[in-house]
Design a protein around this motif. Structure first.
Motif, PDB file in Angstrom:
ATOM      1  N   GLY A   9     -13.546  -8.863  42.798  1.00  0.00           N
ATOM      2  CA  GLY A   9     -14.629  -9.749  43.197  1.00  0.00           C
ATOM      3  C   GLY A   9     -14.203 -11.208  43.191  1.00  0.00           C
ATOM      4  O   GLY A   9     -14.546 -11.982  44.096  1.00  0.00           O
ATOM      5  N   GLU A  10     -13.423 -11.613  42.192  1.00  0.00           N
ATOM      6  CA  GLU A  10     -12.915 -12.983  42.128  1.00  0.00           C
ATOM      7  C   GLU A  10     -12.011 -13.282  43.321  1.00  0.00           C
ATOM      8  O   GLU A  10     -12.079 -14.370  43.903  1.00  0.00           O
ATOM      9  N   ALA A  11     -11.175 -12.327  43.701  1.00  0.00           N
ATOM     10  CA  ALA A  11     -10.293 -12.517  44.865  1.00  0.00           C
ATOM     11  C   ALA A  11     -11.115 -12.645  46.144  1.00  0.00           C
ATOM     12  O   ALA A  11     -10.794 -13.458  47.021  1.00  0.00           O
ATOM     13  N   GLU A  12     -12.180 -11.857  46.265  1.00  0.00           N
ATOM     14  CA  GLU A  12     -13.062 -11.947  47.427  1.00  0.00           C
ATOM     15  C   GLU A  12     -13.686 -13.344  47.518  1.00  0.00           C
ATOM     16  O   GLU A  12     -13.751 -13.942  48.595  1.00  0.00           O
ATOM     17  N   VAL A  13     -14.139 -13.868  46.384  1.00  0.00           N
ATOM     18  CA  VAL A  13     -14.758 -15.196  46.380  1.00  0.00           C
ATOM     19  C   VAL A  13     -13.716 -16.281  46.649  1.00  0.00           C
ATOM     20  O   VAL A  13     -13.994 -17.242  47.375  1.00  0.00           O
ATOM     21  N   ALA A  14     -12.511 -16.122  46.118  1.00  0.00           N
ATOM     22  CA  ALA A  14     -11.445 -17.098  46.396  1.00  0.00           C
ATOM     23  C   ALA A  14     -11.197 -17.183  47.899  1.00  0.00           C
ATOM     24  O   ALA A  14     -11.092 -18.287  48.464  1.00  0.00           O
ATOM     25  N   GLY A  44     -14.056 -33.879  47.298  1.00  0.00           N
ATOM     26  CA  GLY A  44     -14.011 -34.667  46.071  1.00  0.00           C
ATOM     27  C   GLY A  44     -14.848 -34.136  44.923  1.00  0.00           C
ATOM     28  O   GLY A  44     -14.911 -34.743  43.865  1.00  0.00           O
ATOM     29  N   VAL A  45     -15.505 -32.982  45.121  1.00  0.00           N
ATOM     30  CA  VAL A  45     -16.331 -32.392  44.065  1.00  0.00           C
ATOM     31  C   VAL A  45     -15.600 -31.200  43.471  1.00  0.00           C
ATOM     32  O   VAL A  45     -15.136 -30.314  44.188  1.00  0.00           O
ATOM     33  N   LEU A  46     -15.499 -31.188  42.145  1.00  0.00           N
ATOM     34  CA  LEU A  46     -14.876 -30.082  41.431  1.00  0.00           C
ATOM     35  C   LEU A  46     -15.940 -29.018  41.178  1.00  0.00           C
ATOM     36  O   LEU A  46     -17.028 -29.324  40.683  1.00  0.00           O
ATOM     37  N   CYS A  47     -15.637 -27.779  41.524  1.00  0.00           N
ATOM     38  CA  CYS A  47     -16.595 -26.679  41.394  1.00  0.00           C
ATOM     39  C   CYS A  47     -16.072 -25.660  40.387  1.00  0.00           C
ATOM     40  O   CYS A  47     -14.995 -25.093  40.571  1.00  0.00           O
ATOM     41  N   PHE A  48     -16.843 -25.450  39.339  1.00  0.00           N
ATOM     42  CA  PHE A  48     -16.543 -24.427  38.353  1.00  0.00           C
ATOM     43  C   PHE A  48     -17.380 -23.210  38.741  1.00  0.00           C
ATOM     44  O   PHE A  48     -18.611 -23.271  38.743  1.00  0.00           O
ATOM     45  N   VAL A  49     -16.699 -22.118  39.105  1.00  0.00           N
ATOM     46  CA  VAL A  49     -17.381 -20.981  39.722  1.00  0.00           C
ATOM     47  C   VAL A  49     -17.346 -19.762  38.798  1.00  0.00           C
ATOM     48  O   VAL A  49     -16.279 -19.293  38.402  1.00  0.00           O
ATOM     49  N   GLU A  50     -18.528 -19.252  38.489  1.00  0.00           N
ATOM     50  CA  GLU A  50     -18.681 -18.005  37.752  1.00  0.00           C
ATOM     51  C   GLU A  50     -18.940 -16.907  38.773  1.00  0.00           C
ATOM     52  O   GLU A  50     -19.856 -17.014  39.592  1.00  0.00           O
ATOM     53  N   VAL A  51     -18.112 -15.860  38.753  1.00  0.00           N
ATOM     54  CA  VAL A  51     -18.223 -14.757  39.721  1.00  0.00           C
ATOM     55  C   VAL A  51     -18.825 -13.544  39.019  1.00  0.00           C
ATOM     56  O   VAL A  51     -18.365 -13.142  37.950  1.00  0.00           O
ATOM     57  N   LYS A  52     -19.835 -12.957  39.644  1.00  0.00           N
ATOM     58  CA  LYS A  52     -20.463 -11.741  39.140  1.00  0.00           C
ATOM     59  C   LYS A  52     -20.433 -10.696  40.249  1.00  0.00           C
ATOM     60  O   LYS A  52     -20.992 -10.912  41.326  1.00  0.00           O
ATOM     61  N   LYS A 107     -13.923  -4.182  51.011  1.00  0.00           N
ATOM     62  CA  LYS A 107     -14.333  -5.574  51.154  1.00  0.00           C
ATOM     63  C   LYS A 107     -15.751  -5.718  50.630  1.00  0.00           C
ATOM     64  O   LYS A 107     -16.480  -4.737  50.506  1.00  0.00           O
ATOM     65  N   ALA A 108     -16.114  -6.946  50.326  1.00  0.00           N
ATOM     66  CA  ALA A 108     -17.460  -7.198  49.828  1.00  0.00           C
ATOM     67  C   ALA A 108     -18.463  -6.949  50.943  1.00  0.00           C
ATOM     68  O   ALA A 108     -18.226  -7.324  52.086  1.00  0.00           O
ATOM     69  N   SER A 109     -19.568  -6.305  50.614  1.00  0.00           N
ATOM     70  CA  SER A 109     -20.605  -6.134  51.611  1.00  0.00           C
ATOM     71  C   SER A 109     -21.356  -7.444  51.812  1.00  0.00           C
ATOM     72  O   SER A 109     -21.877  -7.705  52.890  1.00  0.00           O
ATOM     73  N   ARG A 110     -21.375  -8.276  50.757  1.00  0.00           N
ATOM     74  CA  ARG A 110     -22.069  -9.556  50.859  1.00  0.00           C
ATOM     75  C   ARG A 110     -21.666 -10.440  49.687  1.00  0.00           C
ATOM     76  O   ARG A 110     -21.468  -9.959  48.580  1.00  0.00           O
ATOM     77  N   ILE A 111     -21.542 -11.732  49.948  1.00  0.00           N
ATOM     78  CA  ILE A 111     -21.326 -12.723  48.896  1.00  0.00           C
ATOM     79  C   ILE A 111     -22.463 -13.729  48.992  1.00  0.00           C
ATOM     80  O   ILE A 111     -22.715 -14.299  50.048  1.00  0.00           O
ATOM     81  N   GLU A 112     -23.158 -13.896  47.897  1.00  0.00           N
ATOM     82  CA  GLU A 112     -24.240 -14.875  47.803  1.00  0.00           C
ATOM     83  C   GLU A 112     -23.687 -16.007  46.939  1.00  0.00           C
ATOM     84  O   GLU A 112     -23.388 -15.807  45.771  1.00  0.00           O
ATOM     85  N   TYR A 113     -23.534 -17.197  47.546  1.00  0.00           N
ATOM     86  CA  TYR A 113     -22.921 -18.326  46.833  1.00  0.00           C
ATOM     87  C   TYR A 113     -23.996 -19.342  46.495  1.00  0.00           C
ATOM     88  O   TYR A 113     -24.674 -19.867  47.385  1.00  0.00           O
TER      89      TYR A 113
END
Length: 118
Positions: A9-14, A44-52, A107-113
């Motif tokens: 899942g983390e690789a999919e989001v990356a 210029g914005v740093l994003c800390f991403v939690e993947v579920k 593959k992911a069926s869907r990613i909700e960001y």
């Protein structure tokens, strides 16, 4: 969910973030306070991403697992990252929900960001 599914899942989001113009800075950043799944930068914005990652919703939405305690650990870990990297820039906390069709999806069926999730 297994660790392998979480890593998948983390690789999919990356990949999702790269396609949208983000630069990936870290994957699985660890320190004594906790772990941040992905750290990325865009405009210029740093994003800390939690993947579920989830294959079903019988126990609730993935974002519901980012509890106030988890948010506090993420904040401490992010503060540590900013300090050790000597960064002074805008930052936010995002949550990426990865929906998979089964235990071994191709593959992911869907990613909700969710930007600025907390």
């Amino acid at each position: 969910m297994s660790r392998a599914e979480g890593t998948w899942g983390e690789a999919e989001v990356a990949n999702y973030l790269r396609r949208r113009g983000y630069t990936l800075l870290a994957h699985g950043f660890h320190c004594r306070f906790g772990e941040i799944d992905l750290i990325a930068r865009k405009d210029g914005v740093l994003c800390f991403v939690e993947v579920k990652t989830r294959t079903n919703l019988s126990c609730g939405l993935p974002r519901e697992y980012v509890t106030p305690q988890k948010q506090q650990r993420l904040r401490k870990t992010a503060a540590w990252y900013l300090m050790v990297k000597d960064l002074d820039c805008p930052a936010r906390f995002d949550v990426a929900e990865v929906y998979a069709e089964g235990p071994h999806p191709q593959k992911a069926s869907r990613i909700e960001y969710i930007e600025n999730a907390f």
